[in-house]
Write an enzyme that holds these catalytic residues in place. Structure first.
Site, PDB file in Angstrom:
ATOM      1  N   ASP A   9      35.072  42.517  35.911  1.00  0.00           N
ATOM      2  CA  ASP A   9      34.294  42.812  37.118  1.00  0.00           C
ATOM      3  C   ASP A   9      32.798  42.634  36.832  1.00  0.00           C
ATOM      4  O   ASP A   9      32.036  43.581  36.894  1.00  0.00           O
ATOM      5  CB  ASP A   9      34.597  44.231  37.628  1.00  0.00           C
ATOM      6  CG  ASP A   9      34.262  45.318  36.610  1.00  0.00           C
ATOM      7  OD1 ASP A   9      34.222  45.016  35.394  1.00  0.00           O
ATOM      8  OD2 ASP A   9      34.035  46.474  37.016  1.00  0.00           O
ATOM      9  N   HIS A 239      30.210  48.248  25.897  1.00  0.00           N
ATOM     10  CA  HIS A 239      31.601  48.705  26.066  1.00  0.00           C
ATOM     11  C   HIS A 239      32.585  47.536  26.039  1.00  0.00           C
ATOM     12  O   HIS A 239      33.544  47.529  25.258  1.00  0.00           O
ATOM     13  CB  HIS A 239      31.736  49.434  27.402  1.00  0.00           C
ATOM     14  CG  HIS A 239      30.842  50.607  27.594  1.00  0.00           C
ATOM     15  ND1 HIS A 239      31.049  51.823  26.944  1.00  0.00           N
ATOM     16  CD2 HIS A 239      29.740  50.781  28.366  1.00  0.00           C
ATOM     17  CE1 HIS A 239      30.122  52.687  27.318  1.00  0.00           C
ATOM     18  NE2 HIS A 239      29.318  52.085  28.176  1.00  0.00           N
TER      19      HIS A 239
END
Length: 313
Positions: A9, A239
């Protein structure tokens, strides 16, 4: 060469993960699937196509879910204060946002069926596309080599609520379905990713040494860095790239195994709970669930070094 589908995303840290996948000689990126999360799905799809074009990568992009399968979710909160209004740090993008067809789940089913035992999935957003693919064809779980996901907070607090990490919180029922399927899952959670911190000097060095591709990553990361400066970091957490490194260098990570459940309502919605493999007690809600893995520890500096070597090599 590993056949990898990247479910994403974009998202600033997604961009670094994508660049790592494209640069790594052991990864054959065969497809990108997009999902809502850091921005609406039409925007994340445009962003994935933009990045692939800028890096000269001929990889198909398949748009996916625009919203969660979890019922009665609160209105979606797109983190423009972190990723910018356009999802890529408000870096100029000369590509319009257009309507997209919801095809990612079927693409996953078809591609897994076409390459039994070969596909690795790296999922760094909401798990909605993966869950919907399982709903279409539960049998694909036995045909996937593995699923590596960035998500969860098993011993550390969450980053969107005290209980939940953002990717899991955004569609907790989907995450519970993914953890409960008969495919091997490795979660790379906040427990480790909040310790993989790329400071500003390192980012500047990567931009200097990595050529135009890495300079684009650094340029679109500046707003992300400013966000982290506001909470006491001079740099950014990576991340999603941390999860990408697990695909190529699992020896840098320490995993624990157990059945995983995700709460899908109440004050602890999105909480990831692991029932350790060595625990003795009532089965209850864990009955019939496969043991999955989570990387609760690892070598953050070695992970950052691996990112730097691949992205500048």
């Amino acid at each position: 060469m590993d056949k990898v589908i990247f479910d994403t995303d974009p998202g600033v840290d997604d961009a670094l993960a994508l660049y790592y996948l494209l640069r790594h000689p052991g990864i054959g990126l065969i497809g990108v699937t997009t999902v809502f999360g850091n921005a609406p799905v039409a925007v994340t799809t445009r962003n994935a196509r933009f990045l692939l074009r800028e890096w000269g990568a001929d990889v198909p992009v398949h748009a996916g879910a625009a919203g969660p399968i979890t019922p009665d979710m609160p209105p979606e909160f797109f983190p423009a204060h972190i990723h910018g209004e356009n999802g890529l740090g408000d870096h100029p993008i000369d590509m319009p946002v257009t309507e997209v067809a919801d095809e990612a789940a079927q693409y996953l089913v078809d591609t897994i069926r076409a390459h039994p035992g070969q596909i690795r999935i790296l999922a760094v957003g909401r798990m909605t596309n993966l869950a919907r693919a399982l709903q279409i064809d539960p049998g694909i779980a036995g045909l996937v080599r593995d699923v590596v996901l960035m998500g969860g907070a098993f011993r550390e607090p969450g980053n969107i609520t005290p209980a939940a990490e953002a990717n899991i919180w955004g569609d907790p029922l989907a995450a519970d379905i993914v953890f409960g399927a008969a495919w091997p899952v490795v979660a790379v959670p906040l427990d480790l990713t909040t310790r993989t911190f790329l400071d500003r000097r390192q980012l500047d060095r990567l931009a200097r040494d990595g050529g135009p591709g890495m300079r684009l990553v650094a340029d679109l990361s500046q707003g992300y860095v400013r966000f982290y400066q506001g909470v006491g970091y001079d740099g950014m957490l990576v991340h999603d790239a941390t999860a990408a490194v697990y695909l190529t260098d699992p020896d840098l990570f320490t995993t624990v195994a157990g059945q995983v459940r995700v709460l899908s309502d109440g004050i602890a919605m999105g909480l990831t709970l692991m029932n350790p493999a060595d625990r003795q007690g009532p089965a209850g809600a864990w009955e019939g669930r496969p043991a999955q893995q989570a990387t609760l520890d690892g070598d953050p500096q070695a992970i950052l070094d691996r990112i730097a070597r691949i992205c500048t090599g």
